[in-house]
Design a protein around this motif. Sequence first.
Motif, mmCIF file in Angstrom:
data_model
loop_
_atom_site.group_PDB
_atom_site.id
_atom_site.type_symbol
_atom_site.label_atom_id
_atom_site.label_comp_id
_atom_site.label_asym_id
_atom_site.label_seq_id
_atom_site.Cartn_x
_atom_site.Cartn_y
_atom_site.Cartn_z
ATOM 1 N N MET A 239 4.488 -1.071 -9.194
ATOM 2 C CA MET A 239 5.683 -1.630 -9.842
ATOM 3 C C MET A 239 5.342 -2.225 -11.197
ATOM 4 S SD MET A 239 7.904 -3.373 -6.788
ATOM 5 C CE MET A 239 6.637 -4.581 -6.459
ATOM 6 N N THR A 240 6.197 -1.892 -12.191
ATOM 7 C CA THR A 240 6.024 -2.416 -13.553
ATOM 8 C C THR A 240 7.096 -3.446 -13.901
ATOM 9 O OG1 THR A 240 7.328 -0.604 -14.443
ATOM 10 C CG2 THR A 240 4.947 -0.292 -14.334
ATOM 11 N N VAL A 241 8.166 -3.461 -13.112
ATOM 12 C CA VAL A 241 9.269 -4.377 -13.399
ATOM 13 C C VAL A 241 10.029 -4.662 -12.113
ATOM 14 C CG1 VAL A 241 10.915 -2.525 -13.923
ATOM 15 C CG2 VAL A 241 11.254 -4.785 -14.925
ATOM 16 N N LEU A 242 10.616 -5.841 -12.040
ATOM 17 C CA LEU A 242 11.441 -6.237 -10.905
ATOM 18 C C LEU A 242 12.915 -6.255 -11.342
ATOM 19 C CD1 LEU A 242 9.294 -9.157 -9.443
ATOM 20 C CD2 LEU A 242 9.451 -6.805 -8.608
ATOM 21 N N PRO A 243 13.856 -6.057 -10.427
ATOM 22 C CA PRO A 243 15.279 -6.041 -10.809
ATOM 23 C C PRO A 243 15.730 -7.401 -11.340
ATOM 24 C CG PRO A 243 15.038 -6.004 -8.421
ATOM 25 C CD PRO A 243 13.660 -5.796 -8.981
ATOM 26 N N ASP A 244 16.697 -7.365 -12.262
ATOM 27 C CA ASP A 244 17.186 -8.599 -12.893
ATOM 28 C C ASP A 244 17.868 -9.529 -11.908
ATOM 29 O OD1 ASP A 244 16.221 -7.762 -15.334
ATOM 30 O OD2 ASP A 244 18.114 -6.817 -15.940
ATOM 31 N N ASP A 245 18.436 -8.983 -10.846
ATOM 32 C CA ASP A 245 19.165 -9.807 -9.871
ATOM 33 C C ASP A 245 18.291 -10.240 -8.715
ATOM 34 O OD1 ASP A 245 21.439 -9.614 -11.375
ATOM 35 O OD2 ASP A 245 22.299 -7.959 -10.230
ATOM 36 N N LEU A 246 16.990 -10.317 -8.912
ATOM 37 C CA LEU A 246 16.086 -10.701 -7.824
ATOM 38 C C LEU A 246 16.425 -12.080 -7.263
ATOM 39 C CD1 LEU A 246 13.542 -9.604 -6.335
ATOM 40 C CD2 LEU A 246 12.185 -11.038 -7.876
ATOM 41 N N GLY A 247 17.027 -12.928 -8.091
ATOM 42 C CA GLY A 247 17.393 -14.284 -7.655
ATOM 43 C C GLY A 247 18.421 -14.299 -6.557
ATOM 44 N N VAL B 280 14.267 -13.417 -15.361
ATOM 45 C CA VAL B 280 14.649 -14.822 -15.511
ATOM 46 C C VAL B 280 15.309 -15.352 -14.247
ATOM 47 C CG1 VAL B 280 16.033 -16.421 -16.886
ATOM 48 C CG2 VAL B 280 14.901 -14.499 -18.003
ATOM 49 N N SER B 281 16.020 -14.474 -13.531
ATOM 50 C CA SER B 281 16.684 -14.903 -12.302
ATOM 51 C C SER B 281 15.689 -15.325 -11.221
ATOM 52 C CB SER B 281 17.576 -13.790 -11.768
ATOM 53 O OG SER B 281 16.801 -12.663 -11.385
ATOM 54 N N PHE B 282 14.388 -15.094 -11.458
ATOM 55 C CA PHE B 282 13.354 -15.505 -10.512
ATOM 56 C C PHE B 282 13.434 -17.009 -10.257
ATOM 57 C CE2 PHE B 282 9.172 -16.283 -8.792
ATOM 58 C CZ PHE B 282 8.847 -15.103 -8.134
ATOM 59 N N CYS C 210 0.814 -1.213 0.000
ATOM 60 C CA CYS C 210 0.000 0.000 0.000
ATOM 61 C C CYS C 210 0.857 1.277 0.000
ATOM 62 C CB CYS C 210 -0.968 -0.006 1.189
ATOM 63 S SG CYS C 210 -2.087 -1.420 1.220
ATOM 64 N N ASN C 211 1.819 1.320 -0.901
ATOM 65 C CA ASN C 211 2.641 2.519 -1.099
ATOM 66 C C ASN C 211 2.583 2.911 -2.589
ATOM 67 O OD1 ASN C 211 4.073 3.339 1.504
ATOM 68 N ND2 ASN C 211 4.481 1.128 1.471
ATOM 69 N N ASN C 212 3.464 3.815 -2.970
ATOM 70 C CA ASN C 212 3.509 4.262 -4.371
ATOM 71 C C ASN C 212 4.846 3.890 -5.027
ATOM 72 O OD1 ASN C 212 0.915 5.587 -4.249
ATOM 73 N ND2 ASN C 212 1.918 7.219 -3.051
ATOM 74 N N ILE C 213 5.351 2.739 -4.702
ATOM 75 C CA ILE C 213 6.640 2.270 -5.218
ATOM 76 C C ILE C 213 6.461 1.797 -6.661
ATOM 77 C CG2 ILE C 213 8.510 0.613 -4.900
ATOM 78 C CD1 ILE C 213 7.731 0.537 -1.921
ATOM 79 N N THR C 214 7.298 2.345 -7.555
ATOM 80 C CA THR C 214 7.198 1.974 -8.981
ATOM 81 C C THR C 214 8.245 0.935 -9.396
ATOM 82 O OG1 THR C 214 8.623 3.839 -9.558
ATOM 83 C CG2 THR C 214 6.238 4.224 -9.583
ATOM 84 N N SER C 215 9.318 0.846 -8.628
ATOM 85 C CA SER C 215 10.367 -0.126 -8.970
ATOM 86 C C SER C 215 11.248 -0.351 -7.763
ATOM 87 C CB SER C 215 11.215 0.368 -10.152
ATOM 88 O OG SER C 215 11.894 1.555 -9.789
ATOM 89 N N LEU C 216 11.941 -1.456 -7.774
ATOM 90 C CA LEU C 216 12.901 -1.771 -6.730
ATOM 91 C C LEU C 216 14.307 -1.451 -7.229
ATOM 92 C CD1 LEU C 216 11.547 -5.244 -5.501
ATOM 93 C CD2 LEU C 216 11.194 -3.005 -4.453
ATOM 94 N N PRO C 217 15.123 -0.799 -6.408
ATOM 95 C CA PRO C 217 16.497 -0.520 -6.837
ATOM 96 C C PRO C 217 17.308 -1.808 -6.853
ATOM 97 C CG PRO C 217 16.184 0.171 -4.575
ATOM 98 C CD PRO C 217 14.829 -0.245 -5.070
#
Length: 361
Positions: free
Chosen positions: A90-98, A118-120, A64-71
Amino acid sequence: MKVSVYNIVCILPQPKLRMSKNKVLNLKDKIDGNEMDLSLCNLTEVPVKELAAFPKVTVLDLSCNNITSLPLEFCSLSHLVKVDLSKNLMTVLPDDLGRLGNLQHLDLYNNKLTILPVSFSQLKNLKWLDLKDNPLEINLAKAAGDCLDEKQCKQCAARVLQHMRILQDEVDKERERRFLKDKELEKKKEMKQREREAKEKEARKRDKAEEKERKRKEYNAHMADLAIQEQKNKRKEEKKKRNGQIAADKKAAESAPKAQRRSLIGLLFKLLLLGLAGVVGVCQLTGLKEEAVCVPINVAVDDGLSWVREQEVDVRVRKLVEEVDIRARELLQKLSSLVPQLLEPLGVVPTATEPVETVEN
């Protein structure tokens, strides 16, 4: 006065977070055990640096915030076990989320996600996942299914991980294919480079051979010119020698008659002198001295001797005359011994001779 989040973290004794409308949030007040509740805080960014100060916090609620992306730095919070990012933008997650290897529970309900990184597939410990109310692409939506209860959310996590592993395999294969293709291209490039270098080397070798051949031809031409010049000089020298020989022969041929003439004249002169000496000897030493033919000769001889006696000459001349007189007397004596032998066949008997007077000093 506005204070940046960085200054808050570094200066204040307790980590605090600036919220919208200039409100400052003390993060420590949001911690309950191992949980930190940052929901409904009007956050537009995730305070990664501030969260890193609490490594014991394993449960993080950012819903319940206004976060658009994760650094990207968010992926370094590997101590997190449960993360709630539902109802954000959020529209996209970082590539290194894995890299969140300890993550077991992830709530992404009601965001604007279409795909997952893909790293998911590397989230091996993920047991619970909610992707409802996201505009997911078709295949990912089919894999996710519904998440209306605990069981479905666990199934969602398992199916999505399997789906992402398939994608990971495809990506790995594509990456391998691209790698092989790049390697093949690199190999072809190296082959072309080697061929180009070989051609350049061959060209240099050919140019070197041509240059060597050109120098050889120039050297041969130079040596041929030298040989021709040497032949010319030799012919010129031979011609000069021949001309010199011809001139010498011609000169010798021209001088030979003269020499012969001179020798003949000398011989005749000697014969004449000998004849005169013989005539004088005959007229002076034989009985023919009274003959009419010898009278002029005897007179001339007597006049000559008288003239020599009357002349006042140099000592050397007088000595020369005495020497000549001595030689003449010797010659007359020799002739006197020969005259009887010469006159005997003629029947002439020589008379006693008078001694020939010598030139007196």
